[in-house]
Design a protein around this motif. Structure first.
Motif, PDB file in Angstrom:
ATOM      1  N   ARG A   8      44.761  39.470  51.357  1.00  0.00           N
ATOM      2  CA  ARG A   8      43.931  38.771  50.371  1.00  0.00           C
ATOM      3  C   ARG A   8      43.245  37.636  51.110  1.00  0.00           C
ATOM      4  O   ARG A   8      43.844  36.990  51.970  1.00  0.00           O
ATOM      5  CB  ARG A   8      44.807  38.235  49.251  1.00  0.00           C
ATOM      6  CG  ARG A   8      44.086  37.342  48.271  1.00  0.00           C
ATOM      7  CD  ARG A   8      44.987  36.933  47.112  1.00  0.00           C
ATOM      8  NE  ARG A   8      45.043  38.045  46.162  1.00  0.00           N
ATOM      9  CZ  ARG A   8      46.166  38.540  45.653  1.00  0.00           C
ATOM     10  NH1 ARG A   8      47.328  38.033  45.998  1.00  0.00           N
ATOM     11  NH2 ARG A   8      46.126  39.537  44.786  1.00  0.00           N
ATOM     12  N   ASP A  36      41.591  44.383  51.665  1.00  0.00           N
ATOM     13  CA  ASP A  36      41.750  43.230  50.780  1.00  0.00           C
ATOM     14  C   ASP A  36      42.021  43.790  49.387  1.00  0.00           C
ATOM     15  O   ASP A  36      41.195  44.536  48.838  1.00  0.00           O
ATOM     16  CB  ASP A  36      40.472  42.389  50.803  1.00  0.00           C
ATOM     17  CG  ASP A  36      40.567  41.160  49.925  1.00  0.00           C
ATOM     18  OD1 ASP A  36      40.800  41.318  48.701  1.00  0.00           O
ATOM     19  OD2 ASP A  36      40.396  40.051  50.455  1.00  0.00           O
ATOM     20  N   ASP A  38      42.046  42.467  46.473  1.00  0.00           N
ATOM     21  CA  ASP A  38      41.128  42.042  45.416  1.00  0.00           C
ATOM     22  C   ASP A  38      39.813  42.812  45.505  1.00  0.00           C
ATOM     23  O   ASP A  38      39.263  43.223  44.482  1.00  0.00           O
ATOM     24  CB  ASP A  38      40.896  40.530  45.501  1.00  0.00           C
ATOM     25  CG  ASP A  38      42.183  39.756  45.258  1.00  0.00           C
ATOM     26  OD1 ASP A  38      42.959  40.143  44.360  1.00  0.00           O
ATOM     27  OD2 ASP A  38      42.430  38.765  45.977  1.00  0.00           O
ATOM     28  N   GLU A  39      39.319  43.018  46.713  1.00  0.00           N
ATOM     29  CA  GLU A  39      38.103  43.813  46.892  1.00  0.00           C
ATOM     30  C   GLU A  39      38.343  45.267  46.490  1.00  0.00           C
ATOM     31  O   GLU A  39      37.473  45.906  45.894  1.00  0.00           O
ATOM     32  CB  GLU A  39      37.625  43.741  48.342  1.00  0.00           C
ATOM     33  CG  GLU A  39      37.055  42.395  48.726  1.00  0.00           C
ATOM     34  CD  GLU A  39      36.618  42.326  50.175  1.00  0.00           C
ATOM     35  OE1 GLU A  39      36.563  43.384  50.859  1.00  0.00           O
ATOM     36  OE2 GLU A  39      36.327  41.212  50.638  1.00  0.00           O
ATOM     37  N   ALA A  41      40.419  46.293  44.220  1.00  0.00           N
ATOM     38  CA  ALA A  41      40.463  46.336  42.757  1.00  0.00           C
ATOM     39  C   ALA A  41      39.055  46.307  42.171  1.00  0.00           C
ATOM     40  O   ALA A  41      38.749  47.061  41.231  1.00  0.00           O
ATOM     41  CB  ALA A  41      41.285  45.176  42.222  1.00  0.00           C
ATOM     42  N   GLU A  42      38.208  45.461  42.725  1.00  0.00           N
ATOM     43  CA  GLU A  42      36.818  45.390  42.248  1.00  0.00           C
ATOM     44  C   GLU A  42      36.059  46.672  42.560  1.00  0.00           C
ATOM     45  O   GLU A  42      35.120  47.025  41.853  1.00  0.00           O
ATOM     46  CB  GLU A  42      36.109  44.198  42.888  1.00  0.00           C
ATOM     47  CG  GLU A  42      36.616  42.864  42.391  1.00  0.00           C
ATOM     48  CD  GLU A  42      36.013  41.688  43.140  1.00  0.00           C
ATOM     49  OE1 GLU A  42      35.048  41.878  43.913  1.00  0.00           O
ATOM     50  OE2 GLU A  42      36.520  40.571  42.957  1.00  0.00           O
ATOM     51  N   GLY A  43      36.477  47.374  43.623  1.00  0.00           N
ATOM     52  CA  GLY A  43      35.808  48.608  44.018  1.00  0.00           C
ATOM     53  C   GLY A  43      36.350  49.853  43.348  1.00  0.00           C
ATOM     54  O   GLY A  43      36.027  50.973  43.753  1.00  0.00           O
ATOM     55  N   GLY A  44      37.223  49.684  42.356  1.00  0.00           N
ATOM     56  CA  GLY A  44      37.705  50.842  41.619  1.00  0.00           C
ATOM     57  C   GLY A  44      39.123  51.262  41.940  1.00  0.00           C
ATOM     58  O   GLY A  44      39.568  52.315  41.480  1.00  0.00           O
ATOM     59  N   PRO A  46      42.210  49.409  41.253  1.00  0.00           N
ATOM     60  CA  PRO A  46      43.051  48.324  40.743  1.00  0.00           C
ATOM     61  C   PRO A  46      44.538  48.556  40.984  1.00  0.00           C
ATOM     62  O   PRO A  46      45.328  47.610  40.997  1.00  0.00           O
ATOM     63  CB  PRO A  46      42.729  48.291  39.242  1.00  0.00           C
ATOM     64  CG  PRO A  46      42.257  49.665  38.929  1.00  0.00           C
ATOM     65  CD  PRO A  46      41.542  50.137  40.181  1.00  0.00           C
ATOM     66  N   ARG A  49      46.047  46.486  43.979  1.00  0.00           N
ATOM     67  CA  ARG A  49      46.392  45.091  43.673  1.00  0.00           C
ATOM     68  C   ARG A  49      47.586  45.025  42.721  1.00  0.00           C
ATOM     69  O   ARG A  49      48.472  44.183  42.885  1.00  0.00           O
ATOM     70  CB  ARG A  49      45.196  44.360  43.078  1.00  0.00           C
ATOM     71  CG  ARG A  49      45.516  42.888  42.792  1.00  0.00           C
ATOM     72  CD  ARG A  49      44.327  42.060  42.420  1.00  0.00           C
ATOM     73  NE  ARG A  49      43.622  42.613  41.276  1.00  0.00           N
ATOM     74  CZ  ARG A  49      42.415  42.239  40.915  1.00  0.00           C
ATOM     75  NH1 ARG A  49      41.754  41.325  41.609  1.00  0.00           N
ATOM     76  NH2 ARG A  49      41.824  42.780  39.868  1.00  0.00           N
TER      77      ARG A  49
END
Length: 84
Positions: A8, A36, A38-39, A41-44, A46, A49
């Motif tokens: 992270r 990462d 968090d990245e 999770a944002e990229g599909g 989740p 994370r």
């Protein structure tokens, strides 16, 4: 064989693990990837994370959790050598 480091941004323990893993993998002739959470999770993704985000850094060996919070160097070297 795949080695993956889950991290992270802003995580001091993650930076230390990255440094250790860079040295160990170079010694063993193995490459690793860094993700990462968090990245991811944002990229599909989740699930990454959700599964590992509370105990970073995490080292995955062939997709299985190998160590977390710190790199277990002796065990990692043994496991990498055994998979060659």
């Amino acid at each position: 064989m795949t080695v993956e480091l889950l991290t992270r941004a802003g995580c001091a323990a993650c930076a230390a693990a990255r440094s250790e893993l860079t040295r160990i993998c170079a010694d063993m002739g193995v490459e690793f990837t860094e993700v990462d959470v968090d990245e991811a999770a944002e990229g599909g993704r989740p699930d990454v994370r959700a599964e590992f985000g509370d105990r970073l850094p995490v080292v995955l060996l062939d997709g299985d959790e190998h160590s977390y919070w710190e790199v277990d160097e002796p065990r990692l070297r043994d496991d990498l050598a055994a998979r060659r």
